[in-house]
Enzyme design. Sequence first.
Site, PDB file in Angstrom:
ATOM      1  N   TYR A 158      10.543 -26.438  -6.713  1.00 49.58           N
ATOM      2  CA  TYR A 158       9.308 -26.964  -7.295  1.00 49.58           C
ATOM      3  C   TYR A 158       9.337 -26.978  -8.820  1.00 49.58           C
ATOM      4  CZ  TYR A 158       6.658 -26.801  -2.880  1.00 49.58           C
ATOM      5  OH  TYR A 158       6.184 -27.022  -1.620  1.00 49.58           O
ATOM      6  N   LYS A 182      -0.406   5.896   6.056  1.00 50.67           N
ATOM      7  CA  LYS A 182      -1.383   4.881   5.667  1.00 50.67           C
ATOM      8  C   LYS A 182      -0.672   3.575   5.331  1.00 50.67           C
ATOM      9  CE  LYS A 182      -1.119   6.610   0.969  1.00 50.67           C
ATOM     10  NZ  LYS A 182      -1.692   7.502  -0.024  1.00 50.67           N
ATOM     11  N   ARG A 225     -11.405   9.657  -8.978  1.00 51.00           N
ATOM     12  CA  ARG A 225     -11.517   8.555  -8.029  1.00 51.00           C
ATOM     13  C   ARG A 225     -12.575   8.994  -7.026  1.00 51.00           C
ATOM     14  NH1 ARG A 225      -5.986   6.811  -5.019  1.00 51.00           N
ATOM     15  NH2 ARG A 225      -6.250   8.864  -4.081  1.00 51.00           N
ATOM     16  N   MET A 263       6.596 -20.849  -0.622  1.00 54.13           N
ATOM     17  CA  MET A 263       5.766 -20.025   0.256  1.00 54.13           C
ATOM     18  C   MET A 263       6.598 -19.363   1.367  1.00 54.13           C
ATOM     19  SD  MET A 263       2.430 -21.066   2.504  1.00 54.13           S
ATOM     20  CE  MET A 263       1.442 -21.671   1.158  1.00 54.13           C
TER      21      MET A 263
HETATM   22  C1  LIG Z   1      -0.774   8.409  -0.559  1.00 54.44           C
HETATM   23  C2  LIG Z   1      -1.173   9.772  -0.771  1.00 54.44           C
HETATM   24  C3  LIG Z   1      -0.221  10.810  -0.819  1.00 54.44           C
HETATM   25  C4  LIG Z   1       1.259  10.583  -0.788  1.00 54.44           C
HETATM   26  O1  LIG Z   1       1.726  10.272  -2.066  1.00 54.44           O
HETATM   27  P1  LIG Z   1       3.285   9.992  -2.341  1.00 54.44           P
HETATM   28  O2  LIG Z   1       3.368   9.814  -3.791  1.00 54.44           O
HETATM   29  O3  LIG Z   1       3.579   8.722  -1.589  1.00 54.44           O
HETATM   30  O4  LIG Z   1       3.999  11.138  -1.810  1.00 54.44           O
HETATM   31  C5  LIG Z   1      -0.671  12.105  -0.894  1.00 54.44           C
HETATM   32  N1  LIG Z   1      -1.997  12.378  -0.946  1.00 54.44           N
HETATM   33  C6  LIG Z   1      -2.929  11.410  -0.925  1.00 54.44           C
HETATM   34  C7  LIG Z   1      -4.370  11.788  -1.007  1.00 54.44           C
HETATM   35  C8  LIG Z   1      -2.568  10.070  -0.847  1.00 54.44           C
HETATM   36  O5  LIG Z   1      -3.498   9.123  -0.817  1.00 54.44           O
END
Ligand SMILES: *Cc1c(COP(=O)(O)O)cnc(C)c1O
Length: 845
Positions: free
Chosen positions: A740, A516, A614, A789
């Site tokens: 800056y 992801k 969540r 930037m």
């Molecule tokens: C991102 C995520 C993980 C991985 O977590 P890490 O701490 O990066 O290993 C596992 N399960 C879910 C549902 C996630 O969203």
Amino acid sequence: MGARRVGTLEATVDWLLTDSRSLSFPEETLFFALTTKRNKGARYIPDLYERGVRNFVLSQEDFDEWSKETGDGRMETGDVDSTLTSDFQLSTFNFQLSTKQGLSAFNFLIVSNPLKALQKLAEQHREQFQIPVIGITGSNGKTIVKEWLHQLLSPDRIIVRSPRSYNSQIGVPLSVWQMNEEAELAIFEAGISEMGEMRALANMIKPSIGILTNIGGAHQENFFSLQEKCMEKLSLFKNCDVVIYNADNELISNCVAKSMLTAREIAWSCKDAERPLYISKILKKEDHTVISYRYLEMDNTFCIPFIDDASIENSLNCLAACLYLMMPADQITERMVRLEPVAMRLEVKEGKQGCILINDSYNSDLASLDIALDFLVRRSEAKGMKRTLILSDILETGQSTTTLYRKVAQLVQSRGIEKIIGVGPEICSSAARFDMEKYFFHTTDELMASELLNGLHNEVILIKGSRAFNFDLVSDALELKVHETILEVNLGAMVANLNHYRAMLRPETKMVCMVKASAYGAGSYEIAKTLQEHRVDYLAVAVADEGAELRKAGITSSIIIMDPELTSFKTMFDYKLEPEVYNFHLLDALVKAAEKEGITNFPVHIKLDTGMHRLGFAEGDVPLLIRRLKNQNALIPRSVFSHFVGSDSPQFDAFTRQQIEIFERASVELQRAFPHKILRHICNTAGIERFPGAQFDMVRLGIGLYGVSPIDNSVINNVSTLKTTILQIRDVAAEDTVGYSRKGHLERPSRIAAIPIGYADGLNRHLGCGHAYCLVNGKKAPYVGNICMDVCMIDVTGIDCQEGDPAIIFGDDLPITVLSDVLDTIPYEVLTSVSTRVKRVYYQD
Ligand SMILES: *Cc1c(COP(=O)(O)O)cnc(C)c1O
């Protein structure tokens, strides 16, 4: 090999294969079906058979498991329970051997352990040759010493050597297999990661000359102490005529003394003039080092074009070997000064006009050409791009031009190269052998002067040239020039991390790799492609569009969508992206959409809330969830999972255990309601490390893959390096300010460098004003004043550097956690903040 043979096919074997993806000459290949913790080579036999391989070595169990011989000698596959993994398709496989062909169509060589058989074959092969063999072991420098020895010795002799760093239990037999009649010297590396491994390597290599490069902490995890590791390494040398090592290294010296080797020693020392090879002086100049030595009462001097300590040490090990082989001192001097750096990377870069460049500056020989071609094929398969090879003459192989280019042409043909651009007189004279689109030039300059390079588009191009041909010109011309700031991603390191975590799992535990957020900033396609090659069970992305992109690019692994939007169902069905389902609203909408499309049994993943609060079904929702799921057949639950809140932190261990308990109860309840297996999973990276008992059926690996361990960073490899280049350096007076709002106060006359990276690239503005630093030539250079930037300024006072030098924002020697600590955030945020305009460059060691 002591094998039992089933089959009567007459066959000649030239190639040994352990990885089905690397197949090039099916008819002459002998495939070893190795069983690893994770995979069974026997699975790939059907596929290899389809592709023309006829000779297989496999274990009795594997043979029994999936094949049975019927009375008429016909092969049939046994019933292997077809699991949910898609690549396990033996049950549908049928050899399609007609009774007439029967046993004469193949050879199965059945042994008790295919890896041992491979090693035994290498041992037997080794026995046939009486030439000197150099065996190199040690923690670092093996490959460089091997390549340098090749550079130093190859003008006078024909040498076989390990390709790249093939030095493992599998790599060594494949290396030794290369020994042939013409060879006059062999050089092999031996690498070990645990006790007892050296014995097998020693039996295959049987070195007459042993070199121990040095002993360090790499691969330490399976050794009790450095001494134990050193002793194990020395066991390579038990029948050597001579052993070469650094006598100034106390650990090594002591171990050599203890190991009671019978060999002569060429121990070199910078301190002890009584040692066989005394290094009397090492003088570092600006860009070279002058080294004086005394050997057999004679004083001599040579230069190497390097100044770092590792290179000096490597050159001294080479010196000792050359002296032992009686190379004249003036020849040593003459060749040492021309030593070339050893590039061990295959670099993948974006080229102009939609091309992908694979730049292999590693020494050019047949074996490394084969590896590079293999790499090219894997990169081009998915994208369906044209395969092009730019190849120079291959020098110093000891083979006649005719034999060599016949082999090259065969190799190139078998790898499906569609276009070849050859450079050099020898390859030119063999042009007729290449049966494909082809262009030949006598020199690199001729190629550069032609219009040919400008016309390449949408091709995967492998650039492989001997050094003399200076192919840097070629890659320079083809490379898409980008913003000087890049994120370098080391795919090899990522794979090592993957294996590190895999080793913590039970063999049957499956794995989801989280890609992801563009693979935590590393870029999803190349990462997903590499993970797919390593056969992870699932990939997971956040939204459907990310998954669709991967599918379009040719990723075929199973993909989970963690945050399915109600608007993206069609995309998910079209691309077979398996959504997570976390509440009834989403479930009902998905069922409705799937039914409308006439879809049945579409796999989904049920998320339970066990404490994060969540997304997810509560434990109390499960009975209703079961009823809803049973009332339809559009969707089928493939897995059920939950997510930890604080698995990285002992302070939450009680809570984590409570999450595991709730998950255990709720997931069992769900499973009981269905006859098919529903995979259960809860562990993220920290969970894998800290709660091995909670592996269930599968784990989800994220941050650890990308080089950050929640527990101990020293055991995994850094993957990403954010680097840029110094644009300008100026001297600024003490009373002046930088940047800056005049925030950068100087307290002394300073040298200030500007680097082209700013907050728009993801360099957080809070790192400015001296809160953090980057690395310039290994030294800390603090950020001065406000980060702008697109640019920022760093203080390089007292650092030896010039415009054009690299600056490392984070990487191997500056961990991401240093930055995330300053920013009071987590490494995840730093990694995913690197903006998309920063080019990702991938490489493989
Ligand atoms: C991102 C995520 C993980 C991985 O977590 P890490 O701490 O990066 O290993 C596992 N399960 C879910 C549902 C996630 O969203």
